[in-house]
Design a protein around this motif. Structure first.
Motif, mmCIF file in Angstrom:
data_model
loop_
_atom_site.group_PDB
_atom_site.id
_atom_site.type_symbol
_atom_site.label_atom_id
_atom_site.label_comp_id
_atom_site.label_asym_id
_atom_site.label_seq_id
_atom_site.Cartn_x
_atom_site.Cartn_y
_atom_site.Cartn_z
ATOM 1 N N LYS A 1 0.868 -1.134 -0.010
ATOM 2 C CA LYS A 1 0.061 -0.069 0.187
ATOM 3 C C LYS A 1 0.878 1.407 -0.048
ATOM 4 O O LYS A 1 0.625 2.021 -0.683
ATOM 5 N N THR A 2 1.941 1.169 0.642
ATOM 6 C CA THR A 2 2.717 2.050 0.799
ATOM 7 C C THR A 2 3.962 2.532 -0.151
ATOM 8 O O THR A 2 4.629 3.407 -0.245
ATOM 9 N N ALA A 3 4.143 1.296 -1.022
ATOM 10 C CA ALA A 3 5.119 1.321 -2.066
ATOM 11 C C ALA A 3 4.734 2.171 -2.935
ATOM 12 O O ALA A 3 3.714 1.710 -3.879
ATOM 13 N N ASP A 4 5.757 2.771 -3.683
ATOM 14 C CA ASP A 4 5.536 3.470 -5.075
ATOM 15 C C ASP A 4 5.915 2.601 -6.177
ATOM 16 O O ASP A 4 5.453 2.590 -7.150
ATOM 17 N N MET A 5 6.691 1.614 -5.862
ATOM 18 C CA MET A 5 7.134 0.603 -6.824
ATOM 19 C C MET A 5 7.560 -0.644 -6.071
ATOM 20 O O MET A 5 8.355 -0.671 -5.096
ATOM 21 N N ILE A 6 7.055 -1.785 -6.567
ATOM 22 C CA ILE A 6 7.430 -3.339 -5.856
ATOM 23 C C ILE A 6 8.435 -3.829 -6.852
ATOM 24 O O ILE A 6 8.270 -3.870 -7.987
ATOM 25 N N PHE A 7 9.692 -4.161 -6.303
ATOM 26 C CA PHE A 7 10.652 -5.190 -7.069
ATOM 27 C C PHE A 7 10.529 -6.418 -6.666
ATOM 28 O O PHE A 7 10.203 -6.811 -5.628
ATOM 29 N N THR A 8 10.746 -7.274 -7.646
ATOM 30 C CA THR A 8 10.729 -8.759 -7.409
ATOM 31 C C THR A 8 11.974 -9.236 -7.989
ATOM 32 O O THR A 8 12.519 -8.589 -9.061
ATOM 33 N N VAL A 9 12.528 -10.538 -7.705
ATOM 34 C CA VAL A 9 13.769 -11.014 -8.024
ATOM 35 C C VAL A 9 13.531 -12.061 -9.209
ATOM 36 O O VAL A 9 14.385 -12.719 -9.764
ATOM 37 N N SER A 10 12.447 -12.259 -9.747
ATOM 38 C CA SER A 10 12.009 -13.051 -10.965
ATOM 39 C C SER A 10 10.861 -12.833 -11.530
ATOM 40 O O SER A 10 9.721 -12.113 -10.598
#
Length: 438
Positions: free
Chosen positions: A197-206
């Motif tokens: 909710k508070t993230a402007d961008m979500i990173f993932t590793v795959s």
């Protein structure tokens, strides 16, 4: 860019995979001219700037990050921060000035780069608050310390005011494989949602982890960005001489080069170690299995199986259990193995596969989750639930030197896709996207 990361996992006395991720993240950013800061949650640092660094190093070395069950260590801070939490006012981190005369070598791997800040027990407190109220805890740095990006290296119900917020979701294993964990799933899911909710961008590793997040939580596709991962193995380990490796293995472990199989990692259900052992017993090869790694949670099946084998004369010499080795020793063990066996049931990235390819060791791994992305055509892929298929792959590697050399060559080419340069490029691209959304 001016980038702050959390020091939650770096604070633990015992290393974690996410601590490795945080350390490598800080190093790769700092060495490429980004201004990096790390915010820890250690107790006992105090407010006196002249003593803060010494007390910080002492806390990091002897106490570490408080465990979630160590309520007495963080409870008083939950009361201290609660007013700010309800009003949405940020908790300000205090700088911890580095004093060069203080010996910090014992914890140097947990002090990766840049400047250091601290908020006592902040990570445990924000997790406790999330049990009660559907809101994340705000933090900030002093006004004279500008931050462009706050990068949480794992989901946390906290965010930084006046910065773009990024969070890395490595996996959602407790939701996908609930039988492999022993955590409170309701609380875990709540933390994930607050972090999103508070993230402007979500990173993932795959890509696989990205697809899981979108499918389970309905996140807009444009908010989830794949950075992949990298690993820094010093060049002198990758270039180890065969004779040196053979001599070291014989002296330190009584092992013959290229005549054993290796599993390394935490022994827990998702790592599928019990099936690896069963496959080794089924395989025709007489090579032993070396298991390197500490006990995780729910490892009783592996312990029982090893105990049973130890009672049998035919099983005693088929495995070797080593709970801990220094990094240097692990590099020799990987370099000298006939193959790394890593048929995990689920991974966010699968770092051991990349490490083995860089160390020129063939890999047997799963055909599920993200592992086909990481291994590509440079590994032997198996159904991780099929013991016979794992055993057949073990026999193929032990009996076919040409195949091993082909996999080693392909592995080096595949590993180059996850180089530090490529990882940095994707991180910077993701940060720019986050700044555009903040």
């Amino acid at each position: 860019m001016k980038i702050a990361i959390d020091g939650f996992n770096l604070g633990f006395l015992q290393g974690t995979g996410i601590a490795t991720y945080a350390r490598e993240l800080a190093k790769i950013l700092a060495t490429n001219r980004h201004d990096v800061s790390v915010c820890y949650g250690l107790n006992g640092v105090g407010h006196d700037p002249s003593q803060a660094w010494g007390r910080f190093v002492e806390a990091l070395a002897t106490q570490g990050e408080a465990g979630r069950k160590d309520v007495t260590k963080w409870l008083r801070y939950s009361g201290q921060y609660f007013g700010n939490y309800l009003l949405g006012w940020p908790i300000e981190a205090r700088p911890v000035p580095v004093l060069p005369d203080v010996d910090s070598r014992r914890v140097k791997d947990r002090l990766p780069a840049g400047e250091f800040f601290n908020i006592p027990s902040v990570f445990r407190v924000c997790q406790a608050y999330s049990l009660l109220v559907d809101r994340s805890l705000a933090i900030s740095f002093p006004k004279d310390k500008k931050v462009d990006i706050f990068h949480a290296t794992c989901p946390l119900p906290m965010y930084m005011k006046n910065a773009a917020n990024v969070v890395t979701f490595h996996d959602i294993i407790p939701l996908v494989l609930p039988h492999s964990t022993n955590i409170n799933l309701r609380h875990y899911q709540r933390i994930l949602k607050l972090s999103m909710k508070t993230a402007d961008m979500i990173f993932t590793v795959s890509e696989h982890s990205r697809n899981d997040l979108i499918r389970y939580f309905g996140i807009p596709e444009e908010k989830v960005f794949v950075t992949y991962q990298t690993v820094a193995i010093p060049a002198h380990y990758q270039a180890l001489d065969d004779g040196e490796v053979a001599a070291f293995l014989a002296q330190e472990f009584a092992l013959t080069k290229n005549a054993y199989f290796l599993f390394f990692g935490c022994v827990e259900p998702k790592k599928n170690v019990a099936r690896i052992i069963e496959a080794m017993m089924m395989a025709r090869t007489d090579y032993p299995l070396v298991i390197v790694g500490r006990d995780g949670w729910l490892y009783d099946d592996v312990q029982a199986l090893l105990a049973k084998l130890h009672e049998q004369d035919s099983g005693k010499n088929r495995y070797r259990r080593i709970r801990y080795v220094p990094f240097e020793h692990l590099m020799y063990l990987i370099k000298g193995a006939c193959g790394v066996v890593f048929p995990s049931l689920y991974e966010g990235f699968g770092l051991p596969v990349l490490e083995a390819m860089l160390m020129q060791c063939p890999v047997i791994t799963s055909n599920v989750s993200c592992l086909p992305e990481v291994g590509g055509d440079a590994v032997l892929s198996v159904n991780p639930y099929d013991v016979g298929e794992i055993a057949a792959a073990i026999d193929r590697l032990s009996g076919d030197g040409v195949l091993r050399q082909e996999l080693i060559a392909r592995g080096l080419k595949q590993a180059d896709k996850f180089s530090s340069a490529n990882h940095l490029q994707r991180l910077e691209q993701g940060y720019r996207l986050a700044l555009g959304k903040a």
